[in-house]
Design a protein around this motif. Structure first.
Motif, PDB file in Angstrom:
ATOM      1  N   ALA A 180      -2.978  20.917  -6.724  1.00 62.69           N
ATOM      2  CA  ALA A 180      -3.097  22.327  -7.110  1.00 62.69           C
ATOM      3  C   ALA A 180      -2.698  23.200  -5.920  1.00 62.69           C
ATOM      4  CB  ALA A 180      -4.531  22.621  -7.534  1.00 62.69           C
ATOM      5  N   PRO A 181      -1.930  24.259  -6.130  1.00 62.83           N
ATOM      6  CA  PRO A 181      -1.508  24.840  -7.412  1.00 62.83           C
ATOM      7  C   PRO A 181      -0.184  24.309  -7.943  1.00 62.83           C
ATOM      8  CG  PRO A 181      -0.889  26.315  -5.653  1.00 62.83           C
ATOM      9  CD  PRO A 181      -1.563  25.144  -4.990  1.00 62.83           C
ATOM     10  N   TRP A 182       0.317  23.210  -7.388  1.00 60.64           N
ATOM     11  CA  TRP A 182       1.634  22.693  -7.774  1.00 60.64           C
ATOM     12  C   TRP A 182       1.546  21.476  -8.681  1.00 60.64           C
ATOM     13  CZ3 TRP A 182       5.120  26.156  -6.973  1.00 60.64           C
ATOM     14  CH2 TRP A 182       4.975  27.046  -5.909  1.00 60.64           C
ATOM     15  N   HIS A 183       0.346  21.128  -9.079  1.00 57.17           N
ATOM     16  CA  HIS A 183       0.183  19.945  -9.928  1.00 57.17           C
ATOM     17  C   HIS A 183       0.922  20.118 -11.251  1.00 57.17           C
ATOM     18  CE1 HIS A 183      -1.918  17.415 -12.953  1.00 57.17           C
ATOM     19  NE2 HIS A 183      -1.921  16.551 -11.959  1.00 57.17           N
ATOM     20  N   VAL A 184       1.604  19.064 -11.671  1.00 62.07           N
ATOM     21  CA  VAL A 184       2.317  19.060 -12.950  1.00 62.07           C
ATOM     22  C   VAL A 184       2.279  17.632 -13.487  1.00 62.07           C
ATOM     23  CG1 VAL A 184       4.554  18.740 -11.792  1.00 62.07           C
ATOM     24  CG2 VAL A 184       4.491  19.642 -14.121  1.00 62.07           C
ATOM     25  N   ARG A 185       2.171  17.507 -14.799  1.00 60.07           N
ATOM     26  CA  ARG A 185       1.954  16.188 -15.399  1.00 60.07           C
ATOM     27  C   ARG A 185       3.046  15.865 -16.402  1.00 60.07           C
ATOM     28  NH1 ARG A 185      -1.316  13.049 -19.007  1.00 60.07           N
ATOM     29  NH2 ARG A 185      -2.680  11.610 -17.847  1.00 60.07           N
ATOM     30  N   ALA A 186       3.339  14.575 -16.525  1.00 61.56           N
ATOM     31  CA  ALA A 186       4.250  14.137 -17.585  1.00 61.56           C
ATOM     32  C   ALA A 186       3.643  14.482 -18.935  1.00 61.56           C
ATOM     33  CB  ALA A 186       4.495  12.632 -17.475  1.00 61.56           C
ATOM     34  N   ARG A 187       4.491  14.760 -19.908  1.00 62.88           N
ATOM     35  CA  ARG A 187       4.021  15.161 -21.228  1.00 62.88           C
ATOM     36  C   ARG A 187       3.233  14.050 -21.902  1.00 62.88           C
ATOM     37  NH1 ARG A 187       5.143  19.713 -23.362  1.00 62.88           N
ATOM     38  NH2 ARG A 187       6.802  21.074 -22.588  1.00 62.88           N
ATOM     39  N   ALA A 188       2.191  14.454 -22.628  1.00 65.25           N
ATOM     40  CA  ALA A 188       1.410  13.496 -23.406  1.00 65.25           C
ATOM     41  C   ALA A 188       2.342  12.776 -24.383  1.00 65.25           C
ATOM     42  CB  ALA A 188       0.308  14.218 -24.173  1.00 65.25           C
ATOM     43  N   GLY A 189       2.171  11.493 -24.478  1.00 66.04           N
ATOM     44  CA  GLY A 189       3.034  10.705 -25.339  1.00 66.04           C
ATOM     45  C   GLY A 189       4.213  10.101 -24.600  1.00 66.04           C
ATOM     46  N   ARG A 190       4.555  10.676 -23.443  1.00 64.59           N
ATOM     47  CA  ARG A 190       5.651  10.134 -22.631  1.00 64.59           C
ATOM     48  C   ARG A 190       5.146   9.661 -21.262  1.00 64.59           C
ATOM     49  NH1 ARG A 190      11.440  12.673 -23.108  1.00 64.59           N
ATOM     50  NH2 ARG A 190      11.808  10.441 -22.748  1.00 64.59           N
ATOM     51  N   TYR A 191       3.875   9.940 -20.997  1.00 68.90           N
ATOM     52  CA  TYR A 191       3.278   9.622 -19.689  1.00 68.90           C
ATOM     53  C   TYR A 191       3.223   8.110 -19.459  1.00 68.90           C
ATOM     54  CZ  TYR A 191      -0.231   9.648 -15.916  1.00 68.90           C
ATOM     55  OH  TYR A 191      -0.887   9.486 -14.741  1.00 68.90           O
ATOM     56  N   ALA A 192       3.720   7.671 -18.293  1.00 64.69           N
ATOM     57  CA  ALA A 192       3.557   6.289 -17.840  1.00 64.69           C
ATOM     58  C   ALA A 192       2.962   6.334 -16.441  1.00 64.69           C
ATOM     59  CB  ALA A 192       4.894   5.558 -17.835  1.00 64.69           C
ATOM     60  N   ALA A 193       1.991   5.478 -16.188  1.00 65.35           N
ATOM     61  CA  ALA A 193       1.289   5.486 -14.906  1.00 65.35           C
ATOM     62  C   ALA A 193       2.222   5.130 -13.756  1.00 65.35           C
ATOM     63  CB  ALA A 193       0.114   4.518 -14.946  1.00 65.35           C
ATOM     64  N   MET A 194       2.004   5.773 -12.609  1.00 66.88           N
ATOM     65  CA  MET A 194       2.757   5.468 -11.401  1.00 66.88           C
ATOM     66  C   MET A 194       1.934   4.671 -10.392  1.00 66.88           C
ATOM     67  SD  MET A 194       4.543   9.217 -10.868  1.00 66.88           S
ATOM     68  CE  MET A 194       5.188   8.860  -9.231  1.00 66.88           C
ATOM     69  N   ASP A 195       0.617   4.790 -10.479  1.00 64.70           N
ATOM     70  CA  ASP A 195      -0.254   4.108  -9.499  1.00 64.70           C
ATOM     71  C   ASP A 195      -0.456   2.659  -9.921  1.00 64.70           C
ATOM     72  OD1 ASP A 195      -1.662   4.889 -11.740  1.00 64.70           O
ATOM     73  OD2 ASP A 195      -3.466   5.477 -10.645  1.00 64.70           O
ATOM     74  N   LEU A 196       0.606   1.891  -9.827  1.00 64.79           N
ATOM     75  CA  LEU A 196       0.600   0.504 -10.299  1.00 64.79           C
ATOM     76  C   LEU A 196       0.016  -0.469  -9.281  1.00 64.79           C
ATOM     77  CD1 LEU A 196       4.163   0.585 -11.884  1.00 64.79           C
ATOM     78  CD2 LEU A 196       1.966   0.925 -13.018  1.00 64.79           C
ATOM     79  N   MET A 197      -0.169  -0.012  -8.059  1.00 57.83           N
ATOM     80  CA  MET A 197      -0.809  -0.807  -7.004  1.00 57.83           C
ATOM     81  C   MET A 197      -1.914   0.035  -6.387  1.00 57.83           C
ATOM     82  SD  MET A 197       2.643  -2.285  -5.120  1.00 57.83           S
ATOM     83  CE  MET A 197       1.701  -2.978  -3.737  1.00 57.83           C
ATOM     84  N   PRO A 198      -2.992  -0.594  -5.915  1.00 56.36           N
ATOM     85  CA  PRO A 198      -4.027   0.181  -5.232  1.00 56.36           C
ATOM     86  C   PRO A 198      -3.484   0.776  -3.940  1.00 56.36           C
ATOM     87  CG  PRO A 198      -4.467  -2.177  -5.059  1.00 56.36           C
ATOM     88  CD  PRO A 198      -3.337  -2.026  -6.022  1.00 56.36           C
ATOM     89  N   ARG A 199      -4.034   1.890  -3.559  1.00 58.27           N
ATOM     90  CA  ARG A 199      -3.563   2.618  -2.380  1.00 58.27           C
ATOM     91  C   ARG A 199      -3.488   1.729  -1.143  1.00 58.27           C
ATOM     92  NH1 ARG A 199      -4.103   8.318  -0.921  1.00 58.27           N
ATOM     93  NH2 ARG A 199      -4.103   8.561   1.347  1.00 58.27           N
ATOM     94  N   GLU A 200      -4.523   0.931  -0.927  1.00 58.47           N
ATOM     95  CA  GLU A 200      -4.580   0.120   0.296  1.00 58.47           C
ATOM     96  C   GLU A 200      -3.567  -1.021   0.297  1.00 58.47           C
ATOM     97  OE1 GLU A 200      -7.840  -1.200  -2.548  1.00 58.47           O
ATOM     98  OE2 GLU A 200      -7.018   0.701  -1.782  1.00 58.47           O
ATOM     99  N   ALA A 201      -2.994  -1.351  -0.860  1.00 60.29           N
ATOM    100  CA  ALA A 201      -2.023  -2.447  -0.938  1.00 60.29           C
ATOM    101  C   ALA A 201      -0.587  -1.992  -0.705  1.00 60.29           C
ATOM    102  CB  ALA A 201      -2.117  -3.138  -2.296  1.00 60.29           C
ATOM    103  N   VAL A 202      -0.379  -0.680  -0.669  1.00 61.46           N
ATOM    104  CA  VAL A 202       0.981  -0.152  -0.547  1.00 61.46           C
ATOM    105  C   VAL A 202       1.439  -0.198   0.905  1.00 61.46           C
ATOM    106  CG1 VAL A 202       2.453   1.874  -0.846  1.00 61.46           C
ATOM    107  CG2 VAL A 202       0.694   1.342  -2.552  1.00 61.46           C
ATOM    108  N   ASN A 203       2.575  -0.834   1.123  1.00 59.71           N
ATOM    109  CA  ASN A 203       3.206  -0.863   2.440  1.00 59.71           C
ATOM    110  C   ASN A 203       4.207   0.293   2.493  1.00 59.71           C
ATOM    111  OD1 ASN A 203       5.416  -1.494   4.381  1.00 59.71           O
ATOM    112  ND2 ASN A 203       4.184  -3.309   4.806  1.00 59.71           N
ATOM    113  N   ALA A 204       3.899   1.311   3.282  1.00 55.89           N
ATOM    114  CA  ALA A 204       4.716   2.528   3.285  1.00 55.89           C
ATOM    115  C   ALA A 204       6.156   2.244   3.676  1.00 55.89           C
ATOM    116  CB  ALA A 204       4.104   3.556   4.234  1.00 55.89           C
ATOM    117  N   LYS A 205       6.357   1.394   4.672  1.00 57.77           N
ATOM    118  CA  LYS A 205       7.716   1.098   5.124  1.00 57.77           C
ATOM    119  C   LYS A 205       8.526   0.422   4.024  1.00 57.77           C
ATOM    120  CE  LYS A 205      10.262  -1.034   8.943  1.00 57.77           C
ATOM    121  NZ  LYS A 205      10.148  -1.792  10.217  1.00 57.77           N
ATOM    122  N   ALA A 206       7.913  -0.541   3.352  1.00 60.89           N
ATOM    123  CA  ALA A 206       8.600  -1.229   2.259  1.00 60.89           C
ATOM    124  C   ALA A 206       8.853  -0.296   1.087  1.00 60.89           C
ATOM    125  CB  ALA A 206       7.779  -2.439   1.809  1.00 60.89           C
TER     126      ALA A 206
END
Length: 266
Positions: A180-206
């Motif tokens: 907020a105030p820039w939050h924007v969401r994919a439309r209902a019915g077309r939304y697909a999750a992006m957080d497919l891995m837990p935060r701590e498992a993400v390797n930023a460099k990779a």
């Protein structure tokens, strides 16, 4: 050529606005070669051009290799489509509104002027850091000319399986989501999750190494991303929404792109 058409130069490459229907048609042909012949999008007609109703109300940014032989249209090697808020209102909305709730975001900022970026493509031989820098030089000059406050638009990962891009999508979801105030969401019915891995498992460099170059470029500038991605079966892509207020752009990038672009912005 209009005085404000040329927006940047690096060596023999220049970036400028399309000036006539032939140049727009050339840009559409390049889009067809990249999106349909190379990336596997599904053509909507037999004509070998990528075209829709928005083309008539957009400005078309062109990358031109002035060292190539032939006429102007034969020298066009890349393109980017620019849709101002005024033209979007006249057309009934932005292109991205079919995938993301952009209308709510725009309504939240009534005093801001939005610009939608889309249909970015460059021919394979020109996919270099220099070409990306030239495009951004041109976009920055364009934004200065038209007093743009916020850039937005869809950017894409190849393919229609988000899990194939689990790490970079998760990186965007956990570390680069627009709040907020820039939050924007994919439309209902077309939304697909992006957080497919837990935060701590993400390797930023990779994750960054796996980003498409365009998205990586947005990140360098300071862009944030919408909540959720959208699968576009027609273009065989997984789309994310970019949100980039001008004031969020890093000062060093404004100095880098703006110093040269400033003389094209007047």
């Amino acid at each position: 050529m209009a005085a404000d058409a040329v927006l940047g130069r690096i060596g023999p490459l220049e970036v400028r606005l399309a000036q006539d229907p032939d140049e727009i048609a050339a840009a559409q042909s390049i889009r067809f070669r990249v999106f349909y012949q190379e990336m596997g999008a599904k053509p909507g007609s037999l004509e070998e051009r990528d075209a829709d109703r928005f083309d008539a109300i957009c400005d078309h940014l062109l990358v031109v290799d002035t060292s190539l032989p032939g006429a102007g249209c034969d020298r066009i090697v890349g393109t980017y489509r620019l849709l101002t808020q005024e033209n979007a209102i006249a057309a009934g909305g932005f292109y991205s509104e079919s995938e993301f709730d952009l209308k709510t975001l725009v309504a939240r900022h009534p005093k801001r002027r939005f610009l939608e970026l889309g249909r970015s493509c460059v021919l394979p031989a020109y996919r270099s850091k220099r070409t990306i820098e030239l495009l951004w030089q041109g976009i920055w000059a364009y934004c200065r000319q038209r007093r743009i406050d916020v850039m937005t638009g869809c950017a894409s990962f190849p393919g229609t399986i988000p899990a194939a891009h689990a790490e970079p999508l998760s990186f965007l979801a956990h570390f680069c989501r627009a709040e907020a105030p820039w939050h924007v969401r994919a439309r209902a019915g077309r939304y697909a999750a992006m957080d497919l891995m837990p935060r701590e498992a993400v390797n930023a460099k990779a994750a960054l190494a796996a980003m498409p170059p365009l998205i990586k470029g947005y990140l360098r500038l300071g862009a944030k991303f919408g909540d959720g991605c959208v699968i576009d079966h027609d273009f065989s892509t997984t789309d994310v929404l970019v949100v980039l207020p001008i004031e969020a752009i890093s000062e060093r990038y404004i100095a880098y792109y703006g110093a040269e672009a400033e003389r094209f912005a007047v």
